[in-house]
Design an enzyme around this catalytic site. Structure first.
Site, PDB file in Angstrom:
ATOM      1  N   LYS A  73       0.840  -1.196   0.000  1.00  0.00           N
ATOM      2  CA  LYS A  73       0.000   0.000   0.000  1.00  0.00           C
ATOM      3  C   LYS A  73       0.877   1.249   0.000  1.00  0.00           C
ATOM      4  O   LYS A  73       1.924   1.294   0.658  1.00  0.00           O
ATOM      5  CB  LYS A  73      -0.910  -0.012   1.227  1.00  0.00           C
ATOM      6  CG  LYS A  73      -1.959   1.099   1.262  1.00  0.00           C
ATOM      7  CD  LYS A  73      -2.874   0.922   2.471  1.00  0.00           C
ATOM      8  CE  LYS A  73      -3.922   2.018   2.561  1.00  0.00           C
ATOM      9  NZ  LYS A  73      -4.819   1.848   3.724  1.00  0.00           N
ATOM     10  N   SER A 148      -9.722   1.989   2.964  1.00  0.00           N
ATOM     11  CA  SER A 148      -8.826   2.717   2.092  1.00  0.00           C
ATOM     12  C   SER A 148      -7.840   1.833   1.341  1.00  0.00           C
ATOM     13  O   SER A 148      -7.193   2.273   0.397  1.00  0.00           O
ATOM     14  CB  SER A 148      -8.046   3.748   2.913  1.00  0.00           C
ATOM     15  OG  SER A 148      -7.204   3.118   3.860  1.00  0.00           O
ATOM     16  N   SER A 172      -9.923  -0.491   7.183  1.00  0.00           N
ATOM     17  CA  SER A 172      -9.382  -0.279   5.843  1.00  0.00           C
ATOM     18  C   SER A 172      -8.675  -1.472   5.231  1.00  0.00           C
ATOM     19  O   SER A 172      -8.298  -1.428   4.063  1.00  0.00           O
ATOM     20  CB  SER A 172      -8.430   0.922   5.847  1.00  0.00           C
ATOM     21  OG  SER A 172      -9.146   2.119   6.034  1.00  0.00           O
TER      22      SER A 172
END
Length: 481
Positions: A73, A148, A172
Site C-alpha cells: 500500500k 482505504s 481499511s
C-alpha cells in the site's frame, strides 16, 4: 490468465520447490498488471522486481518466501520507491528509508511488484478519494473495491499480486477484503510495527496482510510481526499464527451480538452471516448472543478520535520541508495556506477541520474527552464478552460494495460503512475478514471474526475451518467489462 498468477502463496512456494523460478513468477504477474484496467497500482517497479527475482533464483539458502512477489500500500515507506499516500501533497515523494515491514519482506527475499492505490492518506471507504483516480472492483468493475486499502484488495483479487500489505485505521483492510472477496487481517495493535507507515491516527493504525486464503494470511503475518525498537508501541509477540490451522473448532464459543445485525444490515448480508453462524455450529462451535450496547456509540467516537489525531499528524505537511509546495505565495503564511489548500483533497480537508474543531478550546471536553470515555466503554464491553466467549462473529459491512460514485456526495453514508469495523480499532483488537457469501451482481459478502488481544492464532484456526466449510469461489475473470 496465466496459471501462475492463479496460485496462492502456499502453492507458489510448493511450485518453486518443484522447479518454477521466481523470474517466471514475477514475469507472469508483471504481464497481468500491464493487461489490467482496474487501477490497483500507482507505481509498478518492474526493473527492481526483475532484479530481485533473479537474485532470489541465485540463492541456495533461501526461505519459503524468497522470490515470492508482493505489493505494498502506498502509505508504507519504501526506500527509493515513490510513496505518495495517493495525494498530490506527496505525488513525487521518494523516502530515504523503508518501513520495518518492507525491510522484513526484503530480508525474506520477497519481490516488490509496486505500490498500491488507496484513499488519500487512508481517509475513505471506497478508494475514490485517490489523487490518481479510483480503483475498480475486480469482481464487478461498476462497483467500488472498498477502502482505504482498495488497491491492495483489488490487486490480490485480480491476481495482480499473490499477497499485499494494507493498513487498517477503522476497517481499511477488512472492508475492501470483504468487498473484493479476499482475506484480510487487522492484527492486534502493536503486533506489527508502524515504523515507516505514514500516520493517519496513531492510536488506531495497524499494518496487516491481504491474501486469497486464510493459510496464506497467517504465513504473511508471521513474517512481519514482532518487536521493533523503532516503534515504542510494538509488542514482543511470537510468530506462531499458523500453528493451529487445520485443528477442529469443537467447543469453541462464538458470540454473535445482536447489535452487529442491526444498523441497516441488508437482507443478503444478514442471511450470509447467519449461514456462517450455522456452519460454525455444524463444525462443533457454540454460538450465543451477547449484547454489546456500547457499539452504538463507537462510530461517532471513532470519527472524533481519528480526525483529532489526523489533524495533528497532517500538520507536518506544510509545503516547507518536503512534499507539494504552492507556486502562488508572497509570505510564509501563503505557503502554508496555499500548499495545504492545493495539495490536500476534499476528504482530507474535512477530517483536518473536524479534528481541529473537536480539539479547540471550548469543545475539547464536549467532544474529544467524551469520545475517549466511549472508547473505554467499548473496551470494557469487549472484555466482558471475551470473559464468556472465545471470539465474535459479525458482518464486515452492512452491505456489499456500492456503485462507483454512489456515496461521493454523501460522506455520512460512506462513514456508515465502517460501523462494524471501527470498534475493533478503538479497542486495539485483532479481526479477520473472509468471504462468507456472494450477493447480487456477483459481489462478495464478508464475515468478520474478532478476537481478544493477541488471539490471531485462534482467529486463523476458526477462519480456516469456516473457509473450508463454506468453500466460496468466484469467477476467475470479471464479467462486467
Amino acid at each position: 490468465m496465466s496459471q501462475i498468477t492463479s496460485y496462492t502463496v502456499t502453492q507458489l512456494i510448493s511450485q518453486k520447490k518443484q522447479g518454477l523460478t521466481s523470474l517466471d513468477i514475477t514475469l507472469a504477474y508483471l504481464e497481468r498488471i500491464k493487461a489490467s484496467g482496474n487501477n490497483a497500482y500507482i507505481t509498478v517497479t518492474e526493473e527492481q522486481a526483475l532484479r530481485q527475482a533473479k537474485e532470489a533464483d541465485a540463492r541456495t539458502d533461501a526461505g519459503d518466501l524468497s522470490g515470492i512477489p508482493c505489493a505494498i500500500k502506498d502509505n508504507i515507506c519504501t526506500k527509493g520507491i515513490r510513496t505518495t499516500c495517493a495525494s498530490r501533497m506527496l505525488e513525487s515523494f521518494v523516502p530515504p528509508y523503508s518501513a520495518t515491514v518492507a525491510e522484513k519482506l526484503n530480508a525474506a527475499g520477497c519481490v516488490t511488484l509496486g505500490k498500491l492505490n488507496m484513499d488519500e492518506f487512508a481517509m475513505g471507504s471506497s478508494t475514490e478519494t485517490s489523487y490518481f483516480g479510483p480503483t475498480l472492483n475486480p469482481r464487478n468493475t461498476l462497483f467500488v473495491p472498498g477502502g482505504s486499502s482498495g488497491g491492495s484488495a483489488a490487486a490480490v483479487a485480480a491476481c495482480e499480486a499473490p499477497f499485499a500489505l494494507g493498513s487498517d485505521t477503522g476497517g481499511s483492510i477488512r472492508q475492501p477484503a470483504a468487498f473484493c472477496g479476499v482475506v484480510g487481517m487487522k492484527p492486534t495493535y502493536g503486533r506489527v510495527s508502524r515504523n515507516g507507515l505514514v500516520a493517519f491516527a496513531s492510536s488506531l493504525d495497524q499494518i496487516g496482510p491481504i491474501t486469497r486464503c486464510v493459510q496464506d494470511n497467517a504465513l504473511i503475518l508471521d513474517s512481519i510481526c514482532g518487536l521493533d525498537p523503532m516503534d515504542s508501541t510494538s509488542l514482543d509477540s511470537p510468530a506462531d499464527c499458523s500453528s493451529d490451522i487445520g485443528k477442529d473448532i469443537k467447543g469453541l464459543r462464538v458470540a454473535l451480538p445482536p447489535e452487529f445485525l442491526s444498523h441497516g444490515v441488508s437482507d443478503e448480508v444478514r442471511s450470509a452471516i447467519l449461514n456462517a453462524a450455522h456452519t460454525l455450529e455444524a463444525l462443533g462451535a457454540v454460538v450465543t448472543q451477547e449484547p454489546m450496547p456500547s457499539l452504538q456509540y463507537a462510530l461517532p467516537a471513532y470519527y472524533v478520535i481519528s480526525s483529532a489525531e489526523a489533524s495533528s499528524n497532517l500538520a507536518r505537511f506544510d509545503g516547507v520541508k518536503y512534499g507539494y509546495r504552492t507556486k502562488n505565495f508572497e509570505s510564509i503564511d501563503d505557503i502554508y495556506k496555499n500548499s495545504r489548500s492545493e495539495g490536500f483533497g476534499s476528504e482530507v480537508k474535512r477530517r483536518i477541520m473536524l479534528g481541529s474543531f473537536v480539539l479547540s478550546a471550548g469543545y475539547r471536553d464536549a467532544y474529544y474527552k467524551k469520545a475517549l470515555s466511549v472508547r473505554t466503554a467499548v473496551i470494557n464491553d469487549f472484555k466482558r464478552v471475551f470473559s464468556k466467549c472465545d471470539c465474535i462473529l459479525s458482518p464486515v459491512a452492512p452491505t456489499a460494495a456500492w456503485k462507483l460514485g454512489q456515496h461521493m456526495s454523501d460522506p455520512m453514508a460512506m462513514y456508515m460503512a465502517d460501523v462494524f469495523t471501527v470498534p475493533v480499532n478503538i479497542a486495539g483488537l485483532p479481526a479477520l475478514s473472509l468471504p462468507c457469501g456472494i450477493g447480487a451482481g456477483s459481489l462478495p459478502i464478508g464475515a468478520q471474526l474478532i478476537g481478544d488481544r493477541l488471539s490471531e492464532r485462534l482467529l486463523y484456526r476458526c477462519g480456516y475451518a469456516l473457509e473450508q466449510a463454506l468453500n466460496i469461489t468466484f469467477d476467475k475473470e470479471d464479467k462486467s467489462r
